[in-house]
Motif scaffolding. Structure first.
Motif, short mmCIF file in Angstrom:
data_model
loop_
_atom_site.label_atom_id
_atom_site.label_comp_id
_atom_site.label_asym_id
_atom_site.label_seq_id
_atom_site.Cartn_x
_atom_site.Cartn_y
_atom_site.Cartn_z
N ALA A 64 -0.01 -9.80 29.11
CA ALA A 64 0.47 -10.50 30.30
C ALA A 64 -0.07 -9.88 31.59
O ALA A 64 -0.27 -10.58 32.58
CB ALA A 64 2.00 -10.49 30.33
N ASP A 65 -0.32 -8.58 31.59
CA ASP A 65 -0.77 -7.89 32.79
C ASP A 65 -2.15 -8.40 33.21
O ASP A 65 -3.12 -8.27 32.46
CB ASP A 65 -0.81 -6.38 32.53
N GLN A 66 -2.23 -8.98 34.41
CA GLN A 66 -3.47 -9.60 34.86
C GLN A 66 -4.61 -8.60 35.06
O GLN A 66 -5.76 -8.90 34.78
CB GLN A 66 -3.22 -10.39 36.16
N ASP A 67 -4.30 -7.39 35.56
CA ASP A 67 -5.35 -6.38 35.75
C ASP A 67 -5.96 -5.96 34.41
O ASP A 67 -7.18 -5.82 34.29
CB ASP A 67 -4.80 -5.15 36.47
N VAL A 68 -5.11 -5.76 33.42
CA VAL A 68 -5.61 -5.39 32.08
C VAL A 68 -6.42 -6.55 31.51
O VAL A 68 -7.52 -6.35 30.98
CB VAL A 68 -4.44 -5.02 31.14
N LYS A 69 -5.91 -7.77 31.65
CA LYS A 69 -6.61 -8.95 31.15
C LYS A 69 -8.01 -9.05 31.77
O LYS A 69 -9.00 -9.25 31.07
CB LYS A 69 -5.80 -10.21 31.47
N LYS A 77 1.36 -3.83 26.27
CA LYS A 77 0.27 -3.39 27.14
C LYS A 77 -0.33 -2.09 26.61
O LYS A 77 -1.55 -1.97 26.52
CB LYS A 77 0.79 -3.21 28.57
N ALA A 78 0.52 -1.15 26.24
CA ALA A 78 0.03 0.13 25.73
C ALA A 78 -0.75 -0.07 24.43
O ALA A 78 -1.81 0.54 24.24
CB ALA A 78 1.20 1.08 25.50
N THR A 79 -0.26 -0.93 23.56
CA THR A 79 -0.94 -1.20 22.30
C THR A 79 -2.30 -1.84 22.53
O THR A 79 -3.30 -1.44 21.94
CB THR A 79 -0.07 -2.12 21.41
N VAL A 80 -2.33 -2.83 23.42
CA VAL A 80 -3.58 -3.52 23.75
C VAL A 80 -4.58 -2.54 24.36
O VAL A 80 -5.75 -2.50 23.98
CB VAL A 80 -3.32 -4.71 24.69
N CYS A 81 -4.10 -1.72 25.29
CA CYS A 81 -4.99 -0.76 25.94
C CYS A 81 -5.57 0.24 24.94
O CYS A 81 -6.76 0.54 24.97
CB CYS A 81 -4.25 -0.03 27.06
N ARG A 119 -11.64 -10.37 23.78
CA ARG A 119 -11.11 -11.65 24.30
C ARG A 119 -9.75 -11.97 23.66
O ARG A 119 -8.85 -12.48 24.33
CB ARG A 119 -12.10 -12.77 24.07
N GLU A 120 -9.61 -11.67 22.38
CA GLU A 120 -8.31 -11.88 21.73
C GLU A 120 -7.24 -11.00 22.37
O GLU A 120 -6.12 -11.45 22.62
CB GLU A 120 -8.40 -11.56 20.23
N LEU A 121 -7.58 -9.75 22.64
CA LEU A 121 -6.64 -8.85 23.29
C LEU A 121 -6.28 -9.35 24.70
O LEU A 121 -5.12 -9.30 25.10
CB LEU A 121 -7.20 -7.43 23.35
N ALA A 122 -7.28 -9.83 25.43
CA ALA A 122 -7.03 -10.36 26.77
C ALA A 122 -6.06 -11.54 26.71
O ALA A 122 -5.19 -11.68 27.58
CB ALA A 122 -8.34 -10.78 27.43
N ASP A 123 -6.19 -12.36 25.69
CA ASP A 123 -5.28 -13.50 25.53
C ASP A 123 -3.86 -13.07 25.21
O ASP A 123 -2.92 -13.83 25.45
CB ASP A 123 -5.78 -14.44 24.43
N SER A 124 -3.70 -11.87 24.68
CA SER A 124 -2.38 -11.44 24.22
C SER A 124 -1.60 -10.59 25.22
O SER A 124 -0.45 -10.26 24.98
CB SER A 124 -2.51 -10.66 22.90
N LEU A 145 -10.65 -0.18 32.98
CA LEU A 145 -9.59 -0.50 32.02
C LEU A 145 -8.57 0.62 31.98
O LEU A 145 -7.36 0.36 31.98
CB LEU A 145 -10.18 -0.74 30.62
N ARG A 146 -9.02 1.86 31.94
CA ARG A 146 -8.08 2.99 31.94
C ARG A 146 -7.18 2.93 33.18
O ARG A 146 -5.98 3.16 33.08
CB ARG A 146 -8.84 4.32 31.92
N GLU A 147 -7.77 2.62 34.31
CA GLU A 147 -7.00 2.51 35.55
C GLU A 147 -5.96 1.40 35.45
O GLU A 147 -4.81 1.57 35.83
CB GLU A 147 -7.96 2.24 36.72
N ALA A 148 -6.37 0.25 34.91
CA ALA A 148 -5.45 -0.89 34.79
C ALA A 148 -4.33 -0.59 33.78
O ALA A 148 -3.23 -1.11 33.89
CB ALA A 148 -6.22 -2.14 34.36
N CYS A 149 -4.62 0.26 32.82
CA CYS A 149 -3.65 0.56 31.76
C CYS A 149 -2.61 1.59 32.19
O CYS A 149 -1.61 1.76 31.50
CB CYS A 149 -4.37 1.05 30.51
N THR A 150 -2.84 2.27 33.28
CA THR A 150 -1.86 3.28 33.71
C THR A 150 -0.89 2.74 34.72
O THR A 150 -1.01 1.72 35.26
CB THR A 150 -2.57 4.51 34.31
#
Length: 124
Positions: A76-81, A35-39, A69-74, A119-124
């Protein structure tokens, strides 16, 4: 009565349970790292210079949309996706709009800033 067998079975059961907990902790740590890497990568994609050639702008927006879209596919966190997919959709807008009009650029930039904040909010 020989107690060695039940004690050995109990020890094996406790060991297995401990291994399951360790596996679970490792999986959770891996998910958090992913999640941190994707964010981090997604937030790095959030810029777009509207002052370049319109064709180049569309090409960069296409690349960013695809990667988001590739990152969203990778992840698991639904908010980040969901945040990633919303940002990807905003780059589709860039590909369709006439960015020569500064009011369109300003409107997109404002919406994009809101998407980045989400996105920042979802990543924290």
């Amino acid at each position: 009565m020989d107690l060695r067998r039940p004690i050995a079975l109990l020890a094996a059961a406790l060991l297995a349970a401990g291994c399951a907990e360790v596996d679970s902790a490792v999986d959770q740590a891996s998910t958090a790292t992913d999640k941190a890497t994707v964010c981090a990568e997604a937030l790095g994609l959030a810029d777009l210079d509207p002052l370049v050639d319109p064709e180049r702008l569309r090409a960069r927006a296409d690349d960013k949309e695809r990667r988001l879209r590739e990152l969203a596919d990778s992840v698991a966190d639904q908010d980040v996706k969901n945040s990633l997919l919303t940002m990807a959709d905003s780059y589709v807008e860039v590909q369709k709009e006439r960015f020569e009009d500064l009011s369109i650029v300003a409107g997109w930039a404002k919406r994009n800033a809101e998407h980045v904040d989400a996105l920042r909010e979802a990543c924290t």
